[in-house]
Design an enzyme around this catalytic site. Structure first.
Site, short mmCIF file in Angstrom:
data_model
loop_
_atom_site.label_atom_id
_atom_site.label_comp_id
_atom_site.label_asym_id
_atom_site.label_seq_id
_atom_site.Cartn_x
_atom_site.Cartn_y
_atom_site.Cartn_z
CB CYS A 132 11.20 -11.76 -10.34
SG CYS A 132 10.19 -12.91 -11.30
CG ASP A 167 13.74 -19.63 -10.09
OD1 ASP A 167 13.90 -18.41 -9.96
OD2 ASP A 167 12.66 -20.15 -10.42
P1 RI2 Z 1 9.03 -18.28 -5.03
C1 RI2 Z 1 10.39 -17.25 -10.06
O1 RI2 Z 1 10.66 -17.82 -11.31
C2 RI2 Z 1 11.28 -16.03 -9.77
O2 RI2 Z 1 12.57 -16.17 -10.33
C3 RI2 Z 1 11.28 -16.06 -8.27
O3 RI2 Z 1 12.34 -15.30 -7.70
C4 RI2 Z 1 11.47 -17.55 -8.02
O4 RI2 Z 1 10.64 -18.18 -9.01
C5 RI2 Z 1 11.09 -18.02 -6.64
O5 RI2 Z 1 9.73 -17.77 -6.37
P2 RI2 Z 1 9.53 -17.91 -12.49
O6 RI2 Z 1 8.73 -19.16 -12.23
O7 RI2 Z 1 9.16 -19.76 -5.00
O8 RI2 Z 1 8.72 -16.64 -12.49
O9 RI2 Z 1 9.76 -17.64 -3.87
O10 RI2 Z 1 10.36 -18.05 -13.76
O11 RI2 Z 1 7.60 -17.83 -5.16
#
Ligand code: RI2
Length: 302
Positions: free
Chosen positions: A124, A193
């Site tokens: 991701c 998350d």
């Molecule tokens: P940072 C994202 O969720 C991903 O799952 C990623 O690993 C997590 O947030 C943490 O991201 P989404 O918002 O806070 O894309 O490290 O569903 O940037």
């Protein structure tokens, strides 16, 4: 309320996404809302702040950074509106500053664990995980990154663009190629998350597959997470809700309309048990997942 509603909508539609960015945007929204709130009494002030907080928190259910940020930012103790307003502005600014600094600290601490020649797999798009990777690269470590596409929203494309901008050699793979490539990997680094009090990780759907494949191949599995991604509610036995998003993200609704016997599921996060996690790199240092409870008690004020 209009600006706060706009931020809430951007979080809901994922125009603002990533657990850390969501947290900062929510803190900013509460701060600006409190700054412009025109009320006659502290009771009204309190009701309006509570309404705004609940509204922001309801936009996405899984990333615990969101309620943690809103709670930390909207805290006040004064019975006077002007002072309470000031407290919220200060608390929100303090949270935002802390969140910005945390990314740099995580990058610095985590990058010490990266060796010259390491092949790193990531999933991701996590700012925290990317901070470790780009810091190691800027420190002169010769690394290669394998990044997953991360269906359905393909946030992996943001990751490869980010790494490309830093000049990091990167290979993009589809999610189903994770196990196939694991033999070439030295370390897996993902974001978070939410982290439960028992050290279990909640992160983008598919993360647990990386963890299983890493465990099978005896590769190390590292999580990058600011302390505000730990979930206080899990101490009380409350589960972390897994967000289900629209089937439109998976399949064209026109095609689906023709498939009367087919239903589509789109859970966007999964659980990785603590036993598959070697370390969690936080802004207060590297911990084992078993230390999650202590982080919640000591650093989130529970
Ligand atoms: P940072 C994202 O969720 C991903 O799952 C990623 O690993 C997590 O947030 C943490 O991201 P989404 O918002 O806070 O894309 O490290 O569903 O940037």
């Amino acid at each position: 309320m209009q600006k706060l509603q706009e931020t809430a909508e951007k979080i809901r539609t994922m125009e603002i996404r990533g657990a850390g960015r969501i947290a900062k945007a929510a803190a900013e929204a509460i701060r600006d809302y409190a700054a412009g709130l025109d009320v006659a009494s502290i009771e009204e002030f309190s009701t309006r702040i509570q309404e705004a907080s609940s509204f922001l928190i309801s936009t996405r259910p899984t990333a615990v950074s969101l309620p943690n940020a809103v709670k930390l930012a909207s805290k006040y103790s004064s019975g006077n509106v002007e002072e309470a307003r000031k407290e919220i502005i200060e608390n929100a600014n303090c949270f935002i500053e802390r969140a910005d600094k945390a990314l740099g600290i995580i990058g610095k601490i985590g990058s010490r664990r990266i060796q010259d020649g390491d092949v790193i797999m990531t999933h991701c798009n996590s700012n925290a995980a990317l901070s470790i990777i780009t810091t190691a690269f800027e420190d002169g470590k010769d690394i290669l990154v394998i990044a997953t596409e991360s269906r359905p929203r393909r946030q992996g494309l943001l990751t490869v663009r980010h790494l490309n901008n830093f000049g990091v050699p990167t290979t993009l793979i589809v999610d189903s190629a994770v196990r196939y490539y694991m033999k070439e990997v030295d370390k897996v680094i993902v974001g978070a998350d939410a982290i439960a009090s028992n050290g279990a990780l909640v992160n983008k759907i598919g993360t647990s597959q990386l963890a299983l494949a890493a465990n099978e191949a005896r590769k190390s599995f590292m999580v990058a997470a600011e302390t505000f991604k730990f979930s206080p509610n899990t101490i009380l036995g409350n589960p972390i809700e897994i967000e289900e998003r629209s089937s439109d993200e998976v399949i064209d609704p026109v095609i689906l309309a023709d498939l009367s016997q087919v239903q589509v599921k789109n859970p966007v996060f999964d659980f990785t048990p603590a036993k598959y996690i070697d370390m969690i790199v936080t802004d207060i240092g590297i911990i084992s997942p078993g230390m999650a409870y202590a982080i919640i008690k000591e650093h989130l004020g529970w």
